[in-house]
Scaffold this active site. Structure first.
Site, PDB file in Angstrom:
ATOM      1  N   LYS A 115     -14.217 -27.194 -10.095  1.00  0.00           N
ATOM      2  CA  LYS A 115     -14.163 -28.598  -9.707  1.00  0.00           C
ATOM      3  C   LYS A 115     -13.460 -28.795  -8.357  1.00  0.00           C
ATOM      4  O   LYS A 115     -13.725 -29.752  -7.652  1.00  0.00           O
ATOM      5  CB  LYS A 115     -13.420 -29.418 -10.763  1.00  0.00           C
TER       6      LYS A 115
HETATM    7  C1  LIG Z   1     -16.844 -29.014 -15.465  1.00  0.00           C
HETATM    8  C2  LIG Z   1     -16.956 -27.620 -15.906  1.00  0.00           C
HETATM    9  C3  LIG Z   1     -18.185 -27.040 -16.240  1.00  0.00           C
HETATM   10  C4  LIG Z   1     -19.478 -27.835 -16.298  1.00  0.00           C
HETATM   11  O1  LIG Z   1     -19.966 -28.292 -15.074  1.00  0.00           O
HETATM   12  P1  LIG Z   1     -21.019 -29.481 -15.072  1.00  0.00           P
HETATM   13  O2  LIG Z   1     -21.268 -29.753 -13.640  1.00  0.00           O
HETATM   14  O3  LIG Z   1     -20.369 -30.635 -15.771  1.00  0.00           O
HETATM   15  O4  LIG Z   1     -22.223 -29.013 -15.803  1.00  0.00           O
HETATM   16  C5  LIG Z   1     -18.216 -25.714 -16.585  1.00  0.00           C
HETATM   17  N1  LIG Z   1     -17.084 -24.987 -16.621  1.00  0.00           N
HETATM   18  C6  LIG Z   1     -15.885 -25.507 -16.312  1.00  0.00           C
HETATM   19  C7  LIG Z   1     -14.696 -24.638 -16.400  1.00  0.00           C
HETATM   20  C8  LIG Z   1     -15.770 -26.832 -15.937  1.00  0.00           C
HETATM   21  O5  LIG Z   1     -14.569 -27.347 -15.636  1.00  0.00           O
END
Ligand SMILES: *Cc1c(COP(=O)(O)O)cnc(C)c1O
Length: 484
Positions: A115
């Site tokens: 993120k």
């Molecule tokens: C947010 C997240 C995901 C999923 O990503 P999306 O874009 O919501 O599909 C996968 N793994 C981790 C560790 C995350 O924080």
């Protein structure tokens, strides 16, 4: 100029800055750039040897007009957002001996999840536009994992932004909670909410209610950095280009990506890169919350009830970025999106017709991974290679294994690792044999430091959350900008 269109097609297209600041389109749809820029020989030649940050400048430059953000400013904003990264170029490591399966580590940002990659840029761009408009924003985000920490870190100390991460108390890992509550910034105010029976879904209801009230939304200057924000999704195209250029010798070869999918924003980044001409295909890896797997394997989009899993960041039953994917795969036709949305709202279920099902699953394999398989994958990889992978990366790695027989023998596959294992020590303990001491990779100095740092947070009961938030946000705007 590249314009941003709502996937529902019921409001005028807007420029990049507007799309970014508004979050949702006025008709409730999601913004998408249209038409998408195409890869040209010239771009390929320029892009293939670039490091990650320089590549990001080029790719984002395709989506943002230089009249909106001059290239020099874009370059500076990107440099600044990657400065706190331990490694700006995401490492790509082999998972097997024959060099066919790789893991792409996207978690070397300040809060140790993927993120960070998009959040730093998005919040800096917002701040940049707010400066120009002499305006401010209140970012509210419901988080059940990594979005809150990434946003809190990126927003810390920005004068024009107040950040309100809200989370279900006791339902996220201690590490994730501390990343928000020890940030020590005046403009970041984490709220732990007690009594959320349905976890994050409860919080989403409150956020939706706040955003649904147009006057309140204006008065409180609300916006969102959840992956409904197109800026997030665009930044998440870059790692697909990057990994492709690192691993493929001759442009045109197909590269597979196995992606742990929750709200589907990361995956949509890949789909945008593919639509621009990058020869890639996908494995959509879900946990037991398998809405997406059913879409791709059965052509059915059905909202099921949420099940808690060990890969909690992808415990999502309505992957809202799917509307973006549907929009792309139906030639940017909002009619298809609206029809499906109506069905889902009305009947709780959409059955796509044969032609559309086929189009949706073109170049996409999918699978659903159980908690047992997640743990086994973590353990096997650790035993065989010494590499410790987090539960979400393990879902992707398991997905790559499940689907290996369906992809050409010679094809390489990249498994996307989205979080540092140190964020999930409890799951690691379950995965490795009980007699084994936790490996070094299960710790991270920043998380150890957070355990000693001063905590700042508000707590409130779920019933009073909405009222309390409104009062707090109002109070804060008054204190900062008494004239407005
Ligand atoms: C947010 C997240 C995901 C999923 O990503 P999306 O874009 O919501 O599909 C996968 N793994 C981790 C560790 C995350 O924080």
């Amino acid at each position: 100029m590249i314009m941003y269109h709502s996937t529902r097609g019921r409001c005028p297209a807007v420029s990049f800055d507007q799309a970014l600041l508004q979050g949702f389109a006025a008709d409730g749809g999601l913004f998408m750039p249209h038409p998408l820029p195409r890869l040209s020989q010239d771009r390929l030649d320029r892009w293939k040897h670039l490091g990650y940050v320089d590549l990001a400048k080029e790719v984002m430059g395709c989506f943002i007009d230089s009249s909106i953000v001059p290239r020099r400013d874009l370059s500076r904003l990107l440099d600044q957002s990657f400065a706190p990264f331990a490694k700006a170029d995401p490492p790509i490591l082999p998972l097997d001996r024959d060099g066919q399966t790789w893991v792409l580590e996207l978690f070397h940002g300040p809060t140790l999840s993927f993120k960070d990659i998009a959040m730093g840029v998005l919040i800096r761009l917002m701040d940049y536009f707010l400066d120009q408009n002499n305006d401010q924003l209140s970012l509210i985000l419901a988080t059940t994992g990594d979005t809150g920490p990434a946003a809190a870190y990126a927003a810390a100390g920005r004068k024009r932004i107040n950040c309100w991460p809200i989370f279900p108390a006791g339902m996220i890992s201690l590490e994730q909670e501390l990343q928000m509550t020890t940030i020590g910034a005046e403009n970041v105010s984490p709220v732990g909410v007690k009594g959320c029976r349905n976890g994050g879904d409860d919080l989403d209801l409150v956020v939706a209610s706040l955003f649904g009230n147009v006057q309140l939304r204006k008065r409180l200057k609300l916006s969102s950095v959840n992956s409904i924000n197109v800026g997030r999704v665009l930044m998440q195209t870059v790692h697909y280009f990057y990994a492709y250029f690192r691993l493929v010798r001759r442009f045109g070869e197909t590269l597979y990506f196995s992606i742990p999918a929750g709200a589907f924003g990361n995956f949509c980044g890949g789909e945008i890169a593919r639509s621009m001409g990058l020869p890639i295909r996908f494995i959509c890896a879900t946990n037991k919350n398998n809405t997406l797997h059913r879409i791709f394997s059965e052509g059915i989009f059905e909202k099921m009830s949420l099940q808690r899993s060990l890969s909690s960041a992808i415990d999502i039953v309505v992957p809202y970025n799917f509307w973006r994917f549907l929009y792309l795969r139906s030639d940017a036709d909002p009619g298809v999106v609206n029809r499906s949305l109506r069905q889902l709202t009305g009947e709780g279920r959409v059955q796509f017709d044969e032609a559309l099902s086929e189009e949706l699953s073109r170049g996409v394999l999918s699978t659903s991974v159980t908690d047992q398989q997640t743990l086994a994958t973590m353990r096997d990889i650790h035993e065989q290679t010494g590499y410790l992978i987090d539960p979400h990366g393990a879902v992707a790695a398991a997905g790559a294994m499940h689907c290996r027989s369906k992809i050409p023998k010679s094809a390489q596959c990249v498994s996307v690792a989205t979080a540092h294992p140190a964020k999930f020590p409890e799951v690691i303990k379950k995965a490795l044999s009980p007699s084994q001491a936790l490996p070094e990779a299960a710790f991270h100095p920043s998380l150890e430091a957070a355990k000693q740092a001063a905590v700042k947070m508000m707590t409130c009961d779920y019933e009073e959350l909405e009222q309390r938030l409104v009062a707090e946000i109002e109070g804060r705007l008054q204190a900062q900008y008494p004239d407005t």
